[in-house]
Design a protein around this motif. Structure first.
Motif, PDB file in Angstrom:
ATOM      1  N   GLU A  52       0.827  -1.208   0.000  1.00 51.60           N
ATOM      2  CA  GLU A  52       0.000   0.000   0.000  1.00 51.60           C
ATOM      3  C   GLU A  52       0.860   1.255   0.000  1.00 51.60           C
ATOM      4  N   ALA A  53       1.906   1.268   0.837  1.00 54.20           N
ATOM      5  CA  ALA A  53       2.797   2.435   0.867  1.00 54.20           C
ATOM      6  C   ALA A  53       3.515   2.612  -0.466  1.00 54.20           C
ATOM      7  N   ARG A  54       3.943   1.533  -1.075  1.00 51.12           N
ATOM      8  CA  ARG A  54       4.639   1.620  -2.363  1.00 51.12           C
ATOM      9  C   ARG A  54       3.690   2.113  -3.446  1.00 51.12           C
ATOM     10  N   ARG A  55       2.443   1.669  -3.379  1.00 45.50           N
ATOM     11  CA  ARG A  55       1.466   2.134  -4.372  1.00 45.50           C
ATOM     12  C   ARG A  55       1.248   3.641  -4.246  1.00 45.50           C
ATOM     13  N   HIS A  56       1.168   4.154  -3.018  1.00 49.54           N
ATOM     14  CA  HIS A  56       0.982   5.593  -2.825  1.00 49.54           C
ATOM     15  C   HIS A  56       2.217   6.373  -3.299  1.00 49.54           C
ATOM     16  N   LEU A  57       3.401   5.822  -3.075  1.00 49.99           N
ATOM     17  CA  LEU A  57       4.606   6.498  -3.547  1.00 49.99           C
ATOM     18  C   LEU A  57       4.628   6.570  -5.072  1.00 49.99           C
ATOM     19  N   LEU A  58       4.249   5.493  -5.730  1.00 52.06           N
ATOM     20  CA  LEU A  58       4.219   5.510  -7.196  1.00 52.06           C
ATOM     21  C   LEU A  58       3.216   6.537  -7.712  1.00 52.06           C
ATOM     22  N   ALA A  59       2.050   6.586  -7.064  1.00 56.61           N
ATOM     23  CA  ALA A  59       1.056   7.582  -7.477  1.00 56.61           C
ATOM     24  C   ALA A  59       1.580   8.992  -7.267  1.00 56.61           C
ATOM     25  N   GLY A  60       2.328   9.205  -6.168  1.00 56.52           N
ATOM     26  CA  GLY A  60       2.908  10.523  -5.937  1.00 56.52           C
ATOM     27  C   GLY A  60       3.964  10.885  -6.963  1.00 56.52           C
ATOM     28  N   ILE A  61       4.760   9.915  -7.376  1.00 58.87           N
ATOM     29  CA  ILE A  61       5.773  10.172  -8.413  1.00 58.87           C
ATOM     30  C   ILE A  61       5.107  10.601  -9.708  1.00 58.87           C
ATOM     31  N   VAL A  62       4.074   9.868 -10.106  1.00 53.07           N
ATOM     32  CA  VAL A  62       3.356  10.209 -11.340  1.00 53.07           C
ATOM     33  C   VAL A  62       2.769  11.612 -11.238  1.00 53.07           C
ATOM     34  N   GLY A  63       2.158  11.917 -10.098  1.00 48.25           N
ATOM     35  CA  GLY A  63       1.544  13.234  -9.937  1.00 48.25           C
ATOM     36  C   GLY A  63       2.559  14.363  -9.975  1.00 48.25           C
ATOM     37  N   ARG A  64       3.708  14.172  -9.322  1.00 44.29           N
ATOM     38  CA  ARG A  64       4.742  15.214  -9.317  1.00 44.29           C
ATOM     39  C   ARG A  64       5.283  15.459 -10.723  1.00 44.29           C
ATOM     40  N   CYS A  65       5.567  14.401 -11.441  1.00 43.52           N
ATOM     41  CA  CYS A  65       6.106  14.561 -12.796  1.00 43.52           C
ATOM     42  C   CYS A  65       5.082  15.201 -13.728  1.00 43.52           C
ATOM     43  N   GLU A  66       3.836  14.804 -13.597  1.00 40.71           N
ATOM     44  CA  GLU A  66       2.804  15.419 -14.435  1.00 40.71           C
ATOM     45  C   GLU A  66       2.645  16.896 -14.116  1.00 40.71           C
ATOM     46  N   GLU A  67       2.776  17.260 -12.849  1.00 35.90           N
ATOM     47  CA  GLU A  67       2.683  18.679 -12.488  1.00 35.90           C
ATOM     48  C   GLU A  67       3.849  19.466 -13.066  1.00 35.90           C
ATOM     49  N   ALA A  68       5.046  18.881 -13.063  1.00 32.84           N
ATOM     50  CA  ALA A  68       6.193  19.546 -13.690  1.00 32.84           C
ATOM     51  C   ALA A  68       5.935  19.777 -15.175  1.00 32.84           C
ATOM     52  N   GLY A  69       5.379  18.767 -15.849  1.00 36.72           N
ATOM     53  CA  GLY A  69       5.069  18.928 -17.267  1.00 36.72           C
ATOM     54  C   GLY A  69       4.008  19.978 -17.518  1.00 36.72           C
ATOM     55  N   ARG A  70       2.965  20.011 -16.677  1.00 37.79           N
ATOM     56  CA  ARG A  70       1.911  21.031 -16.851  1.00 37.79           C
ATOM     57  C   ARG A  70       2.479  22.443 -16.667  1.00 37.79           C
ATOM     58  N   ARG A  71       3.383  22.592 -15.712  1.00 36.72           N
ATOM     59  CA  ARG A  71       3.955  23.920 -15.472  1.00 36.72           C
ATOM     60  C   ARG A  71       4.721  24.422 -16.694  1.00 36.72           C
ATOM     61  N   LEU A  72       5.477  23.539 -17.324  1.00 31.75           N
ATOM     62  CA  LEU A  72       6.243  23.936 -18.510  1.00 31.75           C
ATOM     63  C   LEU A  72       5.348  24.083 -19.735  1.00 31.75           C
ATOM     64  N   ASP A  73       4.371  23.221 -19.883  1.00 31.61           N
ATOM     65  CA  ASP A  73       3.440  23.349 -21.007  1.00 31.61           C
ATOM     66  C   ASP A  73       2.708  24.689 -20.974  1.00 31.61           C
ATOM     67  N   ALA A  74       2.385  25.147 -19.778  1.00 34.85           N
ATOM     68  CA  ALA A  74       1.617  26.387 -19.654  1.00 34.85           C
ATOM     69  C   ALA A  74       2.380  27.595 -20.193  1.00 34.85           C
ATOM     70  N   ASP A  75       3.718  27.561 -20.164  1.00 33.86           N
ATOM     71  CA  ASP A  75       4.521  28.708 -20.589  1.00 33.86           C
ATOM     72  C   ASP A  75       5.191  28.517 -21.940  1.00 33.86           C
ATOM     73  N   ALA A  76       4.966  27.376 -22.585  1.00 29.26           N
ATOM     74  CA  ALA A  76       5.682  27.092 -23.829  1.00 29.26           C
ATOM     75  C   ALA A  76       5.320  28.087 -24.929  1.00 29.26           C
ATOM     76  N   ALA A  77       4.036  28.370 -25.115  1.00 29.96           N
ATOM     77  CA  ALA A  77       3.629  29.287 -26.181  1.00 29.96           C
ATOM     78  C   ALA A  77       4.169  30.701 -25.936  1.00 29.96           C
ATOM     79  N   ALA A  78       4.091  31.157 -24.684  1.00 28.83           N
ATOM     80  CA  ALA A  78       4.608  32.495 -24.369  1.00 28.83           C
ATOM     81  C   ALA A  78       6.119  32.564 -24.568  1.00 28.83           C
ATOM     82  N   PHE A  79       6.805  31.486 -24.278  1.00 31.91           N
ATOM     83  CA  PHE A  79       8.253  31.474 -24.474  1.00 31.91           C
ATOM     84  C   PHE A  79       8.607  31.554 -25.956  1.00 31.91           C
TER      85      PHE A  79
END
Length: 582
Positions: free
Chosen positions: A204-231
């Motif tokens: 259960e703990a490992r499953r939550h860690l994997l979900a957190g990894i996916v969420g963190r990486c997706e948030e990093a991608g969303r942050r960069l995607d949001a500024d790509a056109a302006a850049f």
């Protein structure tokens, strides 16, 4: 106490609702069947008596006329016979039965669809979808760690070219976006380390860690995607117009010419390093000059293509080749900087080694003195010294500020470690006077042996540990960045951990960085040749794919077997320089 994870789960009532739907269907069907058989149950089995026609009775003695007596002919409204029911009686029950079955089936299908697609959290009627298999989530987390690291690296790379032309102030909002994405990536890497080092049975703990990894990486991608056109608009490389591509080409061509002239001087310096410190010292940067030349060959082709496309007014094509050239220039510079950094670190380590040896001697002598003083004080005043289960007296080595506070150690163990450190110092002195040697490795050996005993008596030992750790982290980062097309998540995760612990625990940072470099080299050896044929190597395409300067095509095919250059952005915008399909 009830776990917060359990308390927060919504109550699932899907089975009871589905059972009610099925019950309604069955009851509707039974009602239709009863209606169907009801006419047969209520019909009288006796034959009906035909009505007697109203005729005049014959007179007494009158003869009855010969011939059969005619039976009455039933009319349209006659009563049904005893053998069955009429079609009109069967039609209505059948219609009701079919309607009940259709309505029940529709309700069941509708409820099933709602259960599968519902995403509303909480509430008594909310139904959580089943999580994906852990192996699938693990594979996705691995892929996203690699992708997010590439997004951050490419973002920094392109920011460097944009800042050279537009200034640091103009690109600061986008630099902030890259820093935020890097922070999310760092958190994801820490979670990955906890996942890999945690108890294997805690699913259960490992499953939550994997979900957190996916969420963190997706948030990093969303942050960069949001500024790509302006850049792109800031650089003047937005699709369709790209007015800034000519100015960006000037910056890239200037850097290219500077690197081409600098390559020869770096090759000469590398040869001098080998003669002064020995051939094994330069092994980490072996081939760096050749790979820098390979990236410059690739850049030559791309700059020419970009200039020709700009002259023809093909702005999108020019921007695509410009980004390829910028990637080649950045990696050629990284290779040459790696050689120069090695030379600078070797010279700094050689200067610092005498002071480090002197400081290490002071630390060892102080450790021995502290152990003896504590033992004498315990014997002299009759105080009971701290003991272990085996009866060892304890002393605590002092903190130097370079490592966390150490646990109490038995005095005899501490004295044994001091003897081992003495032997290491003697071996380092012998190597330093015998001929060419590696001063960085000499500092590493001294700090590993002495720093756990250090009490801050000499600052040279922590300074040496910091120099060695910074050298290892930078060396591993250069290798991973210039071979990112082949390096997997393990090396990247360990490198992130090394960079994070660089200030607090240089010994751990050095060990993690060295291991990250080893894992990255293993991945590159397993990757093999990205392109077949001589043309790919002559034009530098193979090296560009290995370095991640060009992405692999998503469908496995493309011009020359390669895809577009990566650009500032996340998963939605990273490949936006891909050419339009024919």
């Amino acid at each position: 106490m009830t776990s917060s994870l359990i308390r927060g789960r919504p109550r699932r009532r899907a089975p009871s609702l589905l059972s009610a739907r099925l019950l309604h269907t069955v009851l509707g069907g039974l009602a239709g069947v009863v209606w169907l058989v009801l006419p047969g149950v209520t019909t009288d089995s006796a034959a009906p008596v035909p009505p007697v026609p109203a005729t005049t009775a014959p007179a007494s003695g009158a003869a009855t006329p010969p011939g059969p007596v005619p039976s009455p002919v039933p009319g349209p409204a006659s009563v049904p016979s005893a053998e069955g029911t009429s079609t009109a009686d069967l039609a209505l029950p059948l219609v009701v039965l079919v309607a009940a079955l259709v309505l029940g089936g529709y309700g069941y299908l509708r409820r099933t669809r709602r259960v599968r697609t519902r995403t509303t959290p909480g509430g008594t009627a909310a139904v959580a979808t089943a999580p994906p298999p852990q192996a699938e989530t693990d594979e996705r987390a691995r892929a996203l760690l690699v992708a997010a690291d590439d997004w951050v690296r490419v973002g920094r790379e392109e920011l460097d070219f944009a800042g050279a032309r537009l200034g640091a102030t103009a690109v600061e909002p986008f630099a902030r976006a890259v820093r935020e994405a890097a922070a999310e990536l760092s958190a994801a890497c820490r979670m990955r380390r906890r996942h890999d080092e945690g108890p294997p049975g805690d699913r259960e703990a490992r499953r939550h860690l994997l979900a957190g990894i996916v969420g963190r990486c997706e948030e990093a991608g969303r942050r960069l995607d949001a500024d790509a056109a302006a850049f792109d608009r800031l650089r003047g490389l937005d699709p369709g117009s790209a007015p800034g591509v000519v100015d960006a080409l000037v910056v890239a061509e200037t850097r290219f010419r500077a690197l081409a002239g600098h390559t020869g001087r770096v090759a000469e310096r590398l040869a001098r390093l080998g003669g002064r410190y020995g051939g094994t010292v330069t092994e980490p940067v072996t081939g760096y000059v050749e790979q820098a030349k390979d990236r410059l060959v690739f850049t030559t082709f791309r700059l020419n293509e970009a200039r020709q496309a700009a002259d023809r007014g093909e702005r999108d094509r020019a921007a695509r080749h410009l980004r390829s050239a910028e990637g080649g220039i950045a990696q050629a510079a990284a290779f040459l900087d790696g050689v120069e950094r090695l030379a600078a670190d070797l010279e700094s380590a050689e200067r610092l080694l005498p002071a480090t040896l002197t400081g290490a001697e002071a630390e060892i002598a102080g450790t021995r003195g502290t152990a003896r003083e504590n033992a004498e004080a315990a014997r002299g005043d009759g105080a009971e010294p701290p003991v272990t289960a085996r009866g060892h007296r304890f002393v605590r080595p002092g903190g130097s500020g370079a490592r966390p506070a150490q646990p109490l150690l038995p005095a005899d163990t501490l004295l044994a470690r001091a003897d081992v450190a003495d032997a290491v110092l003697a071996a380092v002195r012998t190597a330093a006077t015998a001929g060419p040697f590696d001063p960085v490795d000499a500092l590493r050996r001294v700090t590993v042996a002495v720093l756990p005993l250090a009490a801050g008596r000499a600052g040279a030992v922590p300074a040496a540990a910091s120099l060695v750790a910074a050298h290892s982290v930078a060396d591993a980062d250069t290798f991973v960045g210039t071979h990112r097309g082949a390096v997997g998540h393990e090396a990247r995760t360990l490198l992130s951990e090394a960079a994070r612990s660089l200030a607090d625990d240089p010994l751990a940072a050095d060990a993690a960085a060295v291991r990250a470099r080893e894992l990255a080299e293993r991945d590159v050896r397993g990757y093999g040749n990205p392109l077949t044929g001589e043309s790919g190597h002559e034009s530098g395409l193979a090296g560009a794919v290995l370095g991640g300067v060009l992405l692999p095509p998503p469908d496995g095919s493309g011009p020359d077997g390669v895809g577009p250059p990566p650009s500032f952005g996340g998963p939605r915008t990273f490949r936006r320089r891909a050419p339009e399909p024919l």
